[in-house]
Write a protein that holds these residues in place. Structure first.
Motif, PDB file in Angstrom:
ATOM      1  N   GLY A   1       0.496  -3.539   9.760  1.00 25.55           N
ATOM      2  CA  GLY A   1       1.684  -2.925   9.158  1.00 25.55           C
ATOM      3  C   GLY A   1       1.451  -1.443   8.899  1.00 25.55           C
ATOM      4  O   GLY A   1       0.450  -0.865   9.331  1.00 25.55           O
ATOM      5  N   PHE A   2       2.356  -0.860   8.151  1.00 27.46           N
ATOM      6  CA  PHE A   2       2.321   0.595   7.907  1.00 27.46           C
ATOM      7  C   PHE A   2       1.040   1.021   7.163  1.00 27.46           C
ATOM      8  O   PHE A   2       0.169   1.723   7.707  1.00 27.46           O
ATOM      9  CB  PHE A   2       3.592   0.977   7.138  1.00 27.46           C
TER      10      PHE A   2
ATOM     11  N   ASN B   1      -1.698  -0.507  -8.076  1.00 27.76           N
ATOM     12  CA  ASN B   1      -0.230  -0.462  -8.073  1.00 27.76           C
ATOM     13  C   ASN B   1       0.179   0.946  -7.671  1.00 27.76           C
ATOM     14  O   ASN B   1      -0.025   1.896  -8.425  1.00 27.76           O
ATOM     15  CB  ASN B   1       0.315  -0.817  -9.452  1.00 27.76           C
ATOM     16  N   CYS B   2       0.735   1.037  -6.496  1.00 29.79           N
ATOM     17  CA  CYS B   2       1.017   2.364  -5.928  1.00 29.79           C
ATOM     18  C   CYS B   2       2.516   2.627  -5.822  1.00 29.79           C
ATOM     19  O   CYS B   2       3.322   1.707  -5.699  1.00 29.79           O
ATOM     20  CB  CYS B   2       0.368   2.459  -4.538  1.00 29.79           C
ATOM     21  N   SER B   3       2.844   3.909  -5.841  1.00 28.45           N
ATOM     22  CA  SER B   3       4.244   4.332  -5.690  1.00 28.45           C
ATOM     23  C   SER B   3       4.629   4.384  -4.203  1.00 28.45           C
ATOM     24  O   SER B   3       3.844   4.013  -3.336  1.00 28.45           O
ATOM     25  CB  SER B   3       4.425   5.702  -6.344  1.00 28.45           C
ATOM     26  N   ASN B   4       5.822   4.901  -3.933  1.00 25.71           N
ATOM     27  CA  ASN B   4       6.363   4.914  -2.556  1.00 25.71           C
ATOM     28  C   ASN B   4       5.504   5.731  -1.601  1.00 25.71           C
ATOM     29  O   ASN B   4       5.265   6.911  -1.834  1.00 25.71           O
ATOM     30  CB  ASN B   4       7.764   5.538  -2.552  1.00 25.71           C
ATOM     31  N   ASN B   5       5.095   5.086  -0.523  1.00 24.66           N
ATOM     32  CA  ASN B   5       4.321   5.771   0.523  1.00 24.66           C
ATOM     33  C   ASN B   5       5.237   6.263   1.632  1.00 24.66           C
ATOM     34  O   ASN B   5       6.294   5.672   1.890  1.00 24.66           O
ATOM     35  CB  ASN B   5       3.345   4.791   1.177  1.00 24.66           C
TER      36      ASN B   5
ATOM     37  N   GLN C   1       5.414   4.215   9.779  1.00 24.46           N
ATOM     38  CA  GLN C   1       6.228   3.411   8.843  1.00 24.46           C
ATOM     39  C   GLN C   1       7.447   2.874   9.571  1.00 24.46           C
ATOM     40  O   GLN C   1       8.141   3.614  10.276  1.00 24.46           O
ATOM     41  CB  GLN C   1       6.646   4.250   7.626  1.00 24.46           C
ATOM     42  N   PHE C   2       7.721   1.616   9.378  1.00 25.86           N
ATOM     43  CA  PHE C   2       8.838   0.962  10.076  1.00 25.86           C
ATOM     44  C   PHE C   2      10.160   1.600   9.633  1.00 25.86           C
ATOM     45  O   PHE C   2      10.401   1.769   8.431  1.00 25.86           O
ATOM     46  CB  PHE C   2       8.834  -0.536   9.743  1.00 25.86           C
TER      47      PHE C   2
END
Ligand code: NAD
Ligand code: DAU
Length: 360
Positions: free
Chosen positions: A11-12, A186-190, A195-196
Protein backbone atom coordinates in the motif's frame (compact mmCIF):
# COMPACT_ATOMS: atom_id res chain seq x y z
CA UNK A 1 20.91 -10.08 8.92
CA UNK A 2 17.84 -8.36 10.39
CA UNK A 3 14.48 -9.80 9.25
CA UNK A 4 11.21 -7.89 9.52
CA UNK A 5 7.68 -8.99 8.73
CA UNK A 6 5.72 -6.10 7.25
CA UNK A 7 1.98 -6.38 6.63
CA UNK A 8 0.27 -4.16 4.05
CA UNK A 9 3.63 -3.34 2.48
CA UNK A 10 2.20 -2.93 -1.03
CA UNK A 11 0.00 0.00 0.00
CA UNK A 12 0.91 3.67 0.16
CA UNK A 13 2.76 4.02 3.49
CA UNK A 14 3.80 0.37 3.72
CA UNK A 15 5.57 0.44 0.34
CA UNK A 16 7.26 3.75 1.13
CA UNK A 17 8.41 2.22 4.42
CA UNK A 18 9.78 -0.95 2.77
CA UNK A 19 11.69 1.17 0.23
CA UNK A 20 12.92 3.49 3.00
CA UNK A 21 14.26 0.57 5.07
CA UNK A 22 15.88 -1.06 2.05
CA UNK A 23 17.69 2.19 1.25
CA UNK A 24 18.96 2.48 4.83
CA UNK A 25 20.42 -0.98 5.39
CA UNK A 26 20.80 -4.52 4.20
CA UNK A 27 17.92 -6.45 5.63
CA UNK A 28 15.33 -9.05 4.73
CA UNK A 29 11.70 -8.00 4.52
CA UNK A 30 8.82 -10.46 4.39
CA UNK A 31 5.99 -8.44 2.95
CA UNK A 32 2.48 -9.90 3.46
CA UNK A 33 -0.24 -8.08 1.61
CA UNK A 34 -3.67 -9.22 0.50
CA UNK A 35 -3.49 -6.93 -2.54
CA UNK A 36 -6.87 -5.33 -2.19
CA UNK A 37 -7.62 -2.49 -4.61
CA UNK A 38 -5.17 -0.39 -2.51
CA UNK A 39 -2.27 -2.81 -2.77
CA UNK A 40 -0.08 -2.26 -5.80
CA UNK A 41 3.08 -4.22 -6.56
CA UNK A 42 4.16 -1.52 -9.00
CA UNK A 43 5.01 0.39 -5.81
CA UNK A 44 7.74 -2.18 -5.18
CA UNK A 45 8.99 -2.46 -8.75
CA UNK A 46 12.54 -1.45 -7.78
CA UNK A 47 12.76 -4.49 -5.48
CA UNK A 48 11.76 -6.98 -8.17
CA UNK A 49 15.22 -8.56 -8.26
CA UNK A 50 15.98 -8.23 -4.56
CA UNK A 51 16.10 -11.73 -3.03
CA UNK A 52 15.81 -10.19 0.43
CA UNK A 53 12.36 -8.77 -0.33
CA UNK A 54 9.98 -11.70 -0.11
CA UNK A 55 6.47 -10.83 -1.17
CA UNK A 56 3.61 -13.04 -0.05
CA UNK A 57 0.11 -12.39 -1.23
CA UNK A 58 -1.87 -13.19 1.89
CA UNK A 59 -4.40 -12.01 4.42
CA UNK A 60 -3.59 -11.06 8.01
CA UNK A 61 -6.70 -12.97 9.06
CA UNK A 62 -5.08 -16.21 7.79
CA UNK A 63 -3.54 -17.62 10.95
CA UNK A 64 -2.02 -20.69 9.27
CA UNK A 65 -0.18 -18.48 6.84
CA UNK A 66 1.03 -16.12 9.57
CA UNK A 67 2.27 -19.03 11.69
CA UNK A 68 4.08 -20.57 8.76
CA UNK A 69 5.80 -17.29 7.85
CA UNK A 70 6.83 -16.50 11.42
CA UNK A 71 8.31 -19.96 11.88
CA UNK A 72 9.99 -20.08 8.49
CA UNK A 73 11.58 -16.61 8.45
CA UNK A 74 11.99 -15.93 12.15
CA UNK A 75 11.50 -12.12 12.06
CA UNK A 76 12.85 -9.93 14.85
CA UNK A 77 10.09 -7.33 14.37
CA UNK A 78 6.57 -7.14 12.93
CA UNK A 79 5.15 -3.89 11.50
CA UNK A 80 1.39 -3.89 10.97
CA UNK A 81 0.37 -1.49 8.19
CA UNK A 82 -2.35 -3.75 6.72
CA UNK A 83 -5.71 -2.04 6.90
CA UNK A 84 -8.70 -0.76 5.06
CA UNK A 85 -7.79 2.92 5.20
CA UNK A 86 -10.35 5.09 3.40
CA UNK A 87 -12.99 6.82 5.55
CA UNK A 88 -15.50 7.26 2.67
CA UNK A 89 -15.39 3.53 1.88
CA UNK A 90 -15.92 2.70 5.57
CA UNK A 91 -19.13 4.74 5.51
CA UNK A 92 -20.49 2.88 2.48
CA UNK A 93 -19.30 -0.59 3.55
CA UNK A 94 -17.84 -1.07 7.01
CA UNK A 95 -17.59 -4.91 6.87
CA UNK A 96 -14.09 -5.10 5.38
CA UNK A 97 -12.89 -2.58 7.99
CA UNK A 98 -14.12 -4.75 10.84
CA UNK A 99 -12.63 -7.85 9.23
CA UNK A 100 -9.17 -6.53 8.42
CA UNK A 101 -8.61 -3.80 10.98
CA UNK A 102 -10.05 -5.61 13.98
CA UNK A 103 -10.20 -9.36 13.26
CA UNK A 104 -6.99 -9.23 11.20
CA UNK A 105 -5.06 -7.39 13.91
CA UNK A 106 -6.40 -9.83 16.50
CA UNK A 107 -5.25 -12.86 14.48
CA UNK A 108 -1.89 -11.27 13.87
CA UNK A 109 -1.45 -10.51 17.59
CA UNK A 110 -2.39 -14.07 18.53
CA UNK A 111 0.13 -15.63 16.14
CA UNK A 112 2.86 -13.14 17.00
CA UNK A 113 2.28 -13.75 20.71
CA UNK A 114 2.68 -17.53 20.32
CA UNK A 115 5.77 -17.00 18.19
CA UNK A 116 7.30 -14.54 20.69
CA UNK A 117 6.55 -16.85 23.63
CA UNK A 118 8.65 -19.48 21.87
CA UNK A 119 11.65 -17.16 21.63
CA UNK A 120 14.37 -16.94 24.24
CA UNK A 121 17.17 -14.71 25.52
CA UNK A 122 18.18 -11.59 23.62
CA UNK A 123 15.91 -12.42 20.68
CA UNK A 124 12.85 -12.41 22.90
CA UNK A 125 13.98 -9.25 24.69
CA UNK A 126 14.64 -7.35 21.47
CA UNK A 127 11.54 -8.44 19.55
CA UNK A 128 9.02 -5.68 18.72
CA UNK A 129 5.47 -5.53 17.37
CA UNK A 130 4.72 -2.10 15.93
CA UNK A 131 1.11 -1.12 15.26
CA UNK A 132 0.76 1.66 12.69
CA UNK A 133 -2.31 3.65 13.65
CA UNK A 134 -3.98 6.96 13.05
CA UNK A 135 -4.84 10.22 14.81
CA UNK A 136 -8.49 9.68 13.80
CA UNK A 137 -8.97 7.46 16.87
CA UNK A 138 -8.97 10.66 18.98
CA UNK A 139 -12.03 12.09 17.21
CA UNK A 140 -12.47 15.71 16.21
CA UNK A 141 -10.97 18.91 17.71
CA UNK A 142 -12.62 22.29 18.16
CA UNK A 143 -10.82 25.28 16.62
CA UNK A 144 -9.05 26.27 19.84
CA UNK A 145 -8.51 22.88 21.43
CA UNK A 146 -4.98 21.63 22.15
CA UNK A 147 -3.73 19.13 19.53
CA UNK A 148 -4.07 15.38 20.26
CA UNK A 149 -1.53 14.08 22.76
CA UNK A 150 -0.94 10.45 23.72
CA UNK A 151 -3.22 11.09 26.71
CA UNK A 152 -6.21 12.32 24.67
CA UNK A 153 -9.15 9.93 25.23
CA UNK A 154 -10.21 7.85 22.24
CA UNK A 155 -13.42 9.11 20.57
CA UNK A 156 -13.55 7.65 17.04
CA UNK A 157 -16.36 8.92 14.81
CA UNK A 158 -16.27 6.83 11.62
CA UNK A 159 -16.39 3.06 11.10
CA UNK A 160 -12.77 3.36 9.91
CA UNK A 161 -11.51 5.16 13.01
CA UNK A 162 -13.61 2.94 15.30
CA UNK A 163 -12.02 -0.16 13.76
CA UNK A 164 -8.51 1.31 14.16
CA UNK A 165 -9.33 2.26 17.77
CA UNK A 166 -10.45 -1.31 18.49
CA UNK A 167 -7.19 -2.63 17.04
CA UNK A 168 -5.15 -0.20 19.16
CA UNK A 169 -6.97 -1.37 22.28
CA UNK A 170 -6.15 -4.99 21.44
CA UNK A 171 -2.48 -4.10 20.99
CA UNK A 172 -2.50 -2.34 24.35
CA UNK A 173 -4.15 -5.37 25.98
CA UNK A 174 -1.56 -7.78 24.54
CA UNK A 175 1.18 -5.67 26.11
CA UNK A 176 -0.48 -5.32 29.50
CA UNK A 177 -1.89 -8.85 29.75
CA UNK A 178 0.76 -10.98 28.07
CA UNK A 179 3.81 -8.72 28.02
CA UNK A 180 4.10 -8.75 24.20
CA UNK A 181 6.61 -5.96 23.44
CA UNK A 182 4.38 -3.64 21.47
CA UNK A 183 4.74 -0.08 20.20
CA UNK A 184 1.85 1.96 18.80
CA UNK A 185 2.08 5.04 16.62
CA UNK A 186 -0.81 7.40 15.85
CA UNK A 187 -0.03 9.53 12.85
CA UNK A 188 -1.76 12.40 11.08
CA UNK A 189 -2.61 12.64 7.35
CA UNK A 190 0.19 11.46 5.08
CA UNK A 191 0.81 12.52 1.50
CA UNK A 192 3.54 11.76 -1.01
CA UNK A 193 4.43 9.34 -3.82
CA UNK A 194 2.35 6.18 -4.44
CA UNK A 195 -0.83 7.29 -2.67
CA UNK A 196 -3.97 5.82 -4.18
CA UNK A 197 -5.93 8.63 -5.88
CA UNK A 198 -9.04 8.24 -3.76
CA UNK A 199 -7.41 10.39 -1.05
CA UNK A 200 -7.59 14.19 -1.14
CA UNK A 201 -4.11 15.17 -2.33
CA UNK A 202 -3.49 12.67 -5.17
CA UNK A 203 -7.10 13.05 -6.33
CA UNK A 204 -6.72 16.84 -6.60
CA UNK A 205 -3.35 16.58 -8.36
CA UNK A 206 -4.57 14.10 -10.97
CA UNK A 207 -7.97 15.73 -11.52
CA UNK A 208 -6.27 19.12 -11.77
CA UNK A 209 -3.83 17.85 -14.40
CA UNK A 210 -6.70 16.28 -16.36
CA UNK A 211 -8.95 19.35 -16.16
CA UNK A 212 -11.57 17.48 -14.14
CA UNK A 213 -13.60 18.94 -11.23
CA UNK A 214 -11.91 19.23 -7.83
CA UNK A 215 -14.62 18.12 -5.36
CA UNK A 216 -14.36 19.77 -1.94
CA UNK A 217 -16.67 18.35 0.73
CA UNK A 218 -18.94 20.76 2.63
CA UNK A 219 -17.47 24.21 3.27
CA UNK A 220 -13.88 23.00 2.86
CA UNK A 221 -12.89 24.38 6.27
CA UNK A 222 -12.05 20.98 7.80
CA UNK A 223 -8.48 20.96 9.05
CA UNK A 224 -5.91 18.18 8.67
CA UNK A 225 -2.30 18.06 9.91
CA UNK A 226 -0.25 17.04 6.84
CA UNK A 227 2.95 14.96 6.98
CA UNK A 228 5.15 13.93 4.06
CA UNK A 229 5.25 10.12 4.00
CA UNK A 230 9.05 9.85 4.16
CA UNK A 231 8.99 11.74 7.49
CA UNK A 232 6.47 9.19 8.78
CA UNK A 233 8.77 6.35 7.69
CA UNK A 234 11.72 7.92 9.54
CA UNK A 235 9.57 8.25 12.65
CA UNK A 236 8.48 4.61 12.51
CA UNK A 237 12.08 3.48 12.17
CA UNK A 238 13.07 5.58 15.20
CA UNK A 239 10.18 4.29 17.29
CA UNK A 240 11.25 0.72 16.50
CA UNK A 241 14.86 1.57 17.34
CA UNK A 242 14.44 3.56 20.54
CA UNK A 243 10.76 3.68 21.53
CA UNK A 244 9.86 2.44 24.99
CA UNK A 245 7.99 -0.86 24.97
CA UNK A 246 4.25 -0.58 25.58
CA UNK A 247 4.26 3.12 24.73
CA UNK A 248 2.27 5.15 22.24
CA UNK A 249 3.91 7.82 20.06
CA UNK A 250 1.95 10.47 18.18
CA UNK A 251 3.44 11.54 14.85
CA UNK A 252 2.37 14.63 12.91
CA UNK A 253 3.50 17.36 10.60
CA UNK A 254 2.66 20.36 12.82
CA UNK A 255 1.16 21.58 9.57
CA UNK A 256 -2.52 22.34 9.97
CA UNK A 257 -4.33 23.35 6.80
CA UNK A 258 -7.94 23.62 5.75
CA UNK A 259 -8.89 21.51 2.74
CA UNK A 260 -9.46 24.71 0.76
CA UNK A 261 -5.89 25.82 1.53
CA UNK A 262 -4.49 22.47 0.42
CA UNK A 263 -6.40 22.48 -2.85
CA UNK A 264 -5.54 26.13 -3.52
CA UNK A 265 -1.83 25.38 -3.06
CA UNK A 266 -2.01 22.40 -5.44
CA UNK A 267 -3.81 24.59 -8.00
CA UNK A 268 -1.15 27.32 -7.69
CA UNK A 269 1.71 24.84 -8.28
CA UNK A 270 -0.15 23.36 -11.27
CA UNK A 271 -0.67 26.89 -12.69
CA UNK A 272 3.07 27.43 -12.42
CA UNK A 273 3.98 24.07 -14.03
CA UNK A 274 1.25 24.11 -16.72
CA UNK A 275 0.60 27.82 -17.45
CA UNK A 276 -0.84 27.02 -20.88
CA UNK A 277 -3.37 24.42 -19.70
CA UNK A 278 -6.81 25.08 -21.20
CA UNK A 279 -8.34 24.90 -17.72
CA UNK A 280 -5.87 27.36 -16.10
CA UNK A 281 -6.25 28.80 -13.49
CA UNK A 282 -6.74 25.35 -11.98
CA UNK A 283 -8.78 26.80 -9.10
CA UNK A 284 -11.61 27.30 -11.63
CA UNK A 285 -12.09 23.51 -11.39
CA UNK A 286 -13.02 23.64 -7.68
CA UNK A 287 -16.53 22.32 -7.00
CA UNK A 288 -18.12 22.30 -3.55
CA UNK A 289 -20.02 19.02 -3.06
CA UNK A 290 -22.14 17.32 -0.40
CA UNK A 291 -20.29 16.83 2.89
CA UNK A 292 -19.02 13.49 4.19
CA UNK A 293 -21.42 12.18 6.90
CA UNK A 294 -19.91 12.61 10.39
CA UNK A 295 -17.02 14.57 8.86
CA UNK A 296 -14.41 15.29 11.57
CA UNK A 297 -13.74 19.02 11.69
CA UNK A 298 -10.14 19.21 12.80
CA UNK A 299 -7.15 16.95 13.48
CA UNK A 300 -3.85 18.16 14.90
CA UNK A 301 -1.02 16.34 16.62
CA UNK A 302 1.09 17.36 19.59
CA UNK A 303 4.47 15.85 18.66
CA UNK A 304 6.30 16.86 21.84
CA UNK A 305 6.70 13.28 23.13
CA UNK A 306 8.38 11.84 20.03
CA UNK A 307 10.48 14.99 19.71
CA UNK A 308 11.56 14.95 23.35
CA UNK A 309 12.19 11.20 23.67
CA UNK A 310 13.45 10.28 20.21
CA UNK A 311 14.56 13.61 18.74
CA UNK A 312 12.20 13.28 15.73
CA UNK A 313 10.81 16.19 13.78
CA UNK A 314 9.65 16.45 10.16
CA UNK A 315 12.24 17.38 7.55
CA UNK A 316 9.83 18.44 4.80
CA UNK A 317 7.66 21.53 4.90
CA UNK A 318 4.28 21.41 3.15
CA UNK A 319 5.76 23.57 0.40
CA UNK A 320 8.69 21.20 -0.34
CA UNK A 321 6.60 18.06 0.20
CA UNK A 322 3.73 19.07 -2.05
CA UNK A 323 6.11 20.02 -4.87
CA UNK A 324 7.89 16.65 -4.60
CA UNK A 325 4.53 14.89 -4.59
CA UNK A 326 3.17 16.73 -7.65
CA UNK A 327 6.47 16.09 -9.44
CA UNK A 328 6.24 12.37 -8.65
CA UNK A 329 2.75 12.10 -10.18
CA UNK A 330 3.95 14.01 -13.26
CA UNK A 331 7.02 11.78 -13.66
CA UNK A 332 5.18 8.49 -13.23
CA UNK A 333 2.46 8.49 -15.89
CA UNK A 334 2.54 4.71 -16.31
CA UNK A 335 1.79 4.21 -12.58
CA UNK A 336 -1.04 6.74 -12.87
CA UNK A 337 -2.47 5.18 -16.05
CA UNK A 338 -2.40 1.66 -14.69
CA UNK A 339 -4.02 2.70 -11.42
CA UNK A 340 -6.72 4.66 -13.21
CA UNK A 341 -7.45 1.85 -15.69
CA UNK A 342 -7.15 -0.92 -13.10
CA UNK A 343 -4.32 -2.56 -15.10
CA UNK A 344 -2.07 -2.54 -12.04
CA UNK A 345 -3.97 -5.53 -10.75
CA UNK A 346 -2.86 -7.64 -13.74
CA UNK A 347 0.66 -6.26 -13.55
CA UNK A 348 1.34 -8.55 -10.60
CA UNK A 349 1.11 -11.68 -12.69
CA UNK A 350 3.26 -10.37 -15.53
CA UNK A 351 6.13 -8.76 -13.66
CA UNK A 352 6.52 -10.16 -10.23
CA UNK A 353 7.62 -13.50 -8.85
CA UNK A 354 5.46 -14.13 -5.86
CA UNK A 355 7.19 -16.60 -3.62
CA UNK A 356 4.03 -17.70 -1.95
CA UNK A 357 0.43 -17.18 -2.91
CA UNK A 358 -2.65 -17.40 -0.81
CA UNK A 359 -6.09 -16.11 -1.62
CA UNK A 360 -8.47 -15.22 1.15
P1 NAD B 1 -3.43 1.78 1.98
O1 NAD B 1 -4.91 1.57 1.89
O2 NAD B 1 -2.73 2.51 0.92
O3 NAD B 1 -2.70 0.36 2.13
C1 NAD B 1 -3.21 -0.68 2.91
C2 NAD B 1 -2.54 -1.98 2.44
O4 NAD B 1 -3.04 -3.05 3.27
C3 NAD B 1 -2.86 -2.35 0.99
O5 NAD B 1 -1.68 -2.73 0.32
C4 NAD B 1 -3.81 -3.54 1.12
O6 NAD B 1 -3.72 -4.44 0.03
C5 NAD B 1 -3.35 -4.17 2.43
N1 NAD B 1 -4.40 -4.97 3.09
C6 NAD B 1 -5.70 -4.62 3.25
N2 NAD B 1 -6.35 -5.62 3.89
C7 NAD B 1 -5.43 -6.59 4.14
C8 NAD B 1 -5.49 -7.87 4.77
N3 NAD B 1 -6.62 -8.35 5.29
N4 NAD B 1 -4.34 -8.59 4.86
C9 NAD B 1 -3.18 -8.13 4.33
N5 NAD B 1 -3.08 -6.94 3.70
C10 NAD B 1 -4.19 -6.18 3.62
O7 NAD B 1 -3.20 2.45 3.40
P2 NAD B 1 -2.08 3.49 3.86
O8 NAD B 1 -2.56 4.85 3.65
O9 NAD B 1 -0.79 3.05 3.32
O10 NAD B 1 -2.12 3.21 5.45
C11 NAD B 1 -1.29 2.20 6.04
C12 NAD B 1 -1.57 2.16 7.52
O11 NAD B 1 -1.28 3.43 8.09
C13 NAD B 1 -3.02 1.86 7.87
O12 NAD B 1 -3.03 1.02 8.99
C14 NAD B 1 -3.62 3.22 8.20
O13 NAD B 1 -4.67 3.09 9.14
C15 NAD B 1 -2.42 3.91 8.79
N6 NAD B 1 -2.39 5.39 8.65
C16 NAD B 1 -2.59 5.97 7.43
C17 NAD B 1 -2.49 7.36 7.30
C18 NAD B 1 -2.69 8.06 5.98
O14 NAD B 1 -2.75 9.29 5.96
N7 NAD B 1 -2.76 7.37 4.86
C19 NAD B 1 -2.20 8.13 8.43
C20 NAD B 1 -2.00 7.50 9.66
C21 NAD B 1 -2.09 6.12 9.75
O1 DAU C 1 -5.62 11.42 9.80
C1 DAU C 1 -5.07 10.23 9.30
C2 DAU C 1 -6.02 9.63 8.29
O2 DAU C 1 -5.94 10.45 7.13
C3 DAU C 1 -5.71 8.18 7.96
O3 DAU C 1 -5.89 7.40 9.10
C4 DAU C 1 -6.62 7.68 6.84
O4 DAU C 1 -6.24 6.36 6.47
C5 DAU C 1 -6.46 8.60 5.64
O5 DAU C 1 -7.36 8.19 4.62
C6 DAU C 1 -6.73 10.04 6.05
O6 DAU C 1 -8.14 10.25 6.36
P1 DAU C 1 -8.94 11.54 5.86
O7 DAU C 1 -10.38 11.21 5.80
O8 DAU C 1 -8.52 12.74 6.62
O9 DAU C 1 -8.28 11.66 4.37
P2 DAU C 1 -8.94 11.99 2.95
O10 DAU C 1 -7.79 12.18 2.01
O11 DAU C 1 -10.01 11.04 2.57
O12 DAU C 1 -9.61 13.40 3.21
C7 DAU C 1 -8.86 14.51 3.68
C8 DAU C 1 -9.83 15.66 3.85
O13 DAU C 1 -10.28 16.08 2.56
C9 DAU C 1 -11.08 15.31 4.62
O14 DAU C 1 -11.47 16.44 5.39
C10 DAU C 1 -12.12 15.03 3.55
C11 DAU C 1 -11.71 15.97 2.43
N1 DAU C 1 -11.98 15.52 1.05
C12 DAU C 1 -11.55 14.29 0.69
C13 DAU C 1 -11.76 13.84 -0.60
C14 DAU C 1 -11.32 12.46 -1.03
C15 DAU C 1 -12.60 16.37 0.16
O15 DAU C 1 -12.96 17.51 0.50
N2 DAU C 1 -12.80 15.94 -1.13
C16 DAU C 1 -12.42 14.69 -1.53
O16 DAU C 1 -12.66 14.34 -2.72
Amino acid sequence: MRTWLVTGGAGFIGSNFVLHCKRRSTMRIINVDRLTYAGNLMNLESLEDDPEHIFVQGDIRDRDLLRELLNRYHPDAVFNFAAESHVDRSIVGPDDFIQTNIVGTFHLLEEVLHYWEGMSGVERKEFRFLQVSTDEVYGSLGPREHPFSEKTPYAPNSPYSASKAAADHLVRAYFHTYGLPTLTTNCSNNYGPRQFPEKLIPLMILNGMAGKPLPIYGDGQNVRDWLYVEDHCRALHLVWEAGRVGEVYNIGGSCEKTNVQVVARICAVLDELFPDAAHSPHSSLIAYVRDRPGHDRRYAIDTSKIHRELGWKPEETFETGIRKTIQWYIENPSWVRSVQSGAYREWILKHYTISDRKQS
